[in-house]
Design an enzyme around this catalytic site. Structure first.
Site, PDB file in Angstrom:
ATOM      1  N   ASP A  67       8.890  16.639 -22.101  1.00 30.94           N
ATOM      2  CA  ASP A  67       7.448  16.769 -22.284  1.00 30.94           C
ATOM      3  C   ASP A  67       6.736  17.125 -20.983  1.00 30.94           C
ATOM      4  O   ASP A  67       7.313  17.028 -19.896  1.00 30.94           O
ATOM      5  CB  ASP A  67       6.857  15.482 -22.887  1.00 30.94           C
ATOM      6  CG  ASP A  67       7.422  14.207 -22.248  1.00 30.94           C
ATOM      7  OD1 ASP A  67       8.017  14.299 -21.151  1.00 30.94           O
ATOM      8  OD2 ASP A  67       7.258  13.132 -22.840  1.00 30.94           O
ATOM      9  N   ASN A 135       4.945   0.851 -27.386  1.00 27.92           N
ATOM     10  CA  ASN A 135       4.547   1.009 -28.794  1.00 27.92           C
ATOM     11  C   ASN A 135       5.621   1.730 -29.621  1.00 27.92           C
ATOM     12  O   ASN A 135       5.370   2.137 -30.749  1.00 27.92           O
ATOM     13  CB  ASN A 135       3.207   1.754 -28.891  1.00 27.92           C
ATOM     14  CG  ASN A 135       3.303   3.195 -28.390  1.00 27.92           C
ATOM     15  OD1 ASN A 135       4.363   3.625 -27.938  1.00 27.92           O
ATOM     16  ND2 ASN A 135       2.207   3.926 -28.461  1.00 27.92           N
ATOM     17  N   HIS A 137       7.038   4.625 -28.848  1.00 29.13           N
ATOM     18  CA  HIS A 137       7.079   6.098 -28.780  1.00 29.13           C
ATOM     19  C   HIS A 137       8.338   6.576 -28.063  1.00 29.13           C
ATOM     20  O   HIS A 137       8.928   5.850 -27.256  1.00 29.13           O
ATOM     21  CB  HIS A 137       5.792   6.671 -28.169  1.00 29.13           C
ATOM     22  CG  HIS A 137       5.625   6.505 -26.693  1.00 29.13           C
ATOM     23  ND1 HIS A 137       4.397   6.456 -26.075  1.00 29.13           N
ATOM     24  CD2 HIS A 137       6.527   6.390 -25.686  1.00 29.13           C
ATOM     25  CE1 HIS A 137       4.554   6.326 -24.776  1.00 29.13           C
ATOM     26  NE2 HIS A 137       5.839   6.278 -24.513  1.00 29.13           N
ATOM     27  N   GLU A 142       3.882   9.630 -30.600  1.00 27.00           N
ATOM     28  CA  GLU A 142       3.234   8.340 -30.787  1.00 27.00           C
ATOM     29  C   GLU A 142       3.430   7.868 -32.232  1.00 27.00           C
ATOM     30  O   GLU A 142       3.805   8.664 -33.102  1.00 27.00           O
ATOM     31  CB  GLU A 142       1.733   8.484 -30.482  1.00 27.00           C
ATOM     32  CG  GLU A 142       1.418   9.000 -29.074  1.00 27.00           C
ATOM     33  CD  GLU A 142       1.669   7.967 -27.977  1.00 27.00           C
ATOM     34  OE1 GLU A 142       2.149   6.851 -28.282  1.00 27.00           O
ATOM     35  OE2 GLU A 142       1.393   8.277 -26.803  1.00 27.00           O
TER      36      GLU A 142
HETATM   37  P1  PGA Z   1       8.663   4.234 -18.575  1.00 26.34           P
HETATM   38  O1  PGA Z   1       8.133   5.109 -19.800  1.00 26.34           O
HETATM   39  O2  PGA Z   1      10.058   4.693 -18.315  1.00 26.34           O
HETATM   40  O3  PGA Z   1       7.745   4.573 -17.438  1.00 26.34           O
HETATM   41  O4  PGA Z   1       8.594   2.811 -18.995  1.00 26.34           O
HETATM   42  C1  PGA Z   1       8.936   5.257 -20.917  1.00 26.34           C
HETATM   43  C2  PGA Z   1       8.135   5.885 -22.030  1.00 26.34           C
HETATM   44  O5  PGA Z   1       6.940   5.564 -22.171  1.00 26.34           O
HETATM   45  O6  PGA Z   1       8.704   6.686 -22.784  1.00 26.34           O
END
Ligand code: PGA
Length: 244
Positions: A67, A135, A137, A142
């Site tokens: 992304d 959450n 995702h 999302e």
């Molecule tokens: P993080 O993010 O590795 O910074 O915890 C993971 C994500 O939100 O996919």
């Protein structure tokens, strides 16, 4: 889903490297699906350390990322292209021409999504690395994202904007939209490596692995993947039920 629980983040990075290494050993021109965020940094450090010590070469490897923020240039230090260069690409011998990520500055978002879908079709991934949001995702998919989406543009949720605000000077600087591979694009990878660190991921990890498969918890789709490995530290794994 295969589950590996590690005592801490350092051990998680070493375990993740073992998985990545086995892919690289099988195929010197492997296609790696890579991810940003704090979780994979330890793995990238392991890859760099191995490259320096053992000379593992990435000259023939191709990398595709999940992304990118809409509106950020590759030179912006909060863009995911910048992150990948800093944490991995500039530290190994991968050809920059073999590294792919959505173009945050693309003016025609729809055309950019279709261009990226074509890149993904041309480069079937041998492995896709993933983090997970609190959450549930995966990438910027999302809760509520239809499972059949490929690359698309998302409006970030308030929760994700707040989580990512720590990387920006102020919350209003966090881009509101992002390009992301969709759940279907992620599932197309031959192997998936999901990494989770910390107590704040425990609920999402338990729901993803042992809850119902539902777009309300995007990571739950991974239960349907034939070759998915979860590596979680003890905190992130703490709500997994042992007797299932
Ligand atoms: P993080 O993010 O590795 O910074 O915890 C993971 C994500 O939100 O996919």
């Amino acid at each position: 889903m295969k589950i590996i629980v590690t005592k801490d983040q350092k051990e998680l990075a070493v375990e993740a490297w073992q998985v990545m290494r086995s892919v690289l050993l099988q195929k010197e021109d492997a296609v790696l699906g890579l991810a940003t965020g704090s979780t994979p940094i330890g793995l990238y450090d392991e890859m760099v350390a191995d490259h320096l010590k053992n000379g593992t070469s990435y000259r023939r490897v191709r990398a595709v990322n999940l992304d990118e923020y809409v509106g950020l240039s590759p030179q912006n230090d909060q863009s995911y292209r910048y992150f990948m260069k800093k944490h991995l690409f500039d530290r190994i011998d991968i050809d920059p021409e073999s590294t792919f990520i959505e173009d945050g500055l693309a003016t025609d978002a729809e055309a950019e999504c279709r261009r990226y879908d074509a890149v993904l079709s041309r480069l079937p991934r041998d492995i896709q690395l993933l983090g997970i949001g609190a959450n549930g995702h995966i990438a910027f998919n999302e809760p509520g994202t239809p499972f059949d989406l490929t690359t698309h543009v998302v409006d970030l949720t308030q929760n994700t904007i707040q989580m990512n605000a720590r990387f920006f000077e102020k919350e209003s600087d966090v881009p509101r939209r992002a390009f992301t591979m969709g759940p279907k694009s992620i599932m197309d990878a031959k192997k998936i490596l999901l990494l989770a660190v910390g107590q704040n991921k425990a609920q999402a990890v338990a729901a993803a692995v042992q809850g119902p498969v539902t777009p309300d918890l995007p990571a739950s789709i991974l239960q349907r993947h034939p070759d998915c490995i979860l590596i979680a530290d003890e905190a992130a794994a703490s709500l997994l039920k042992k007797d299932l």
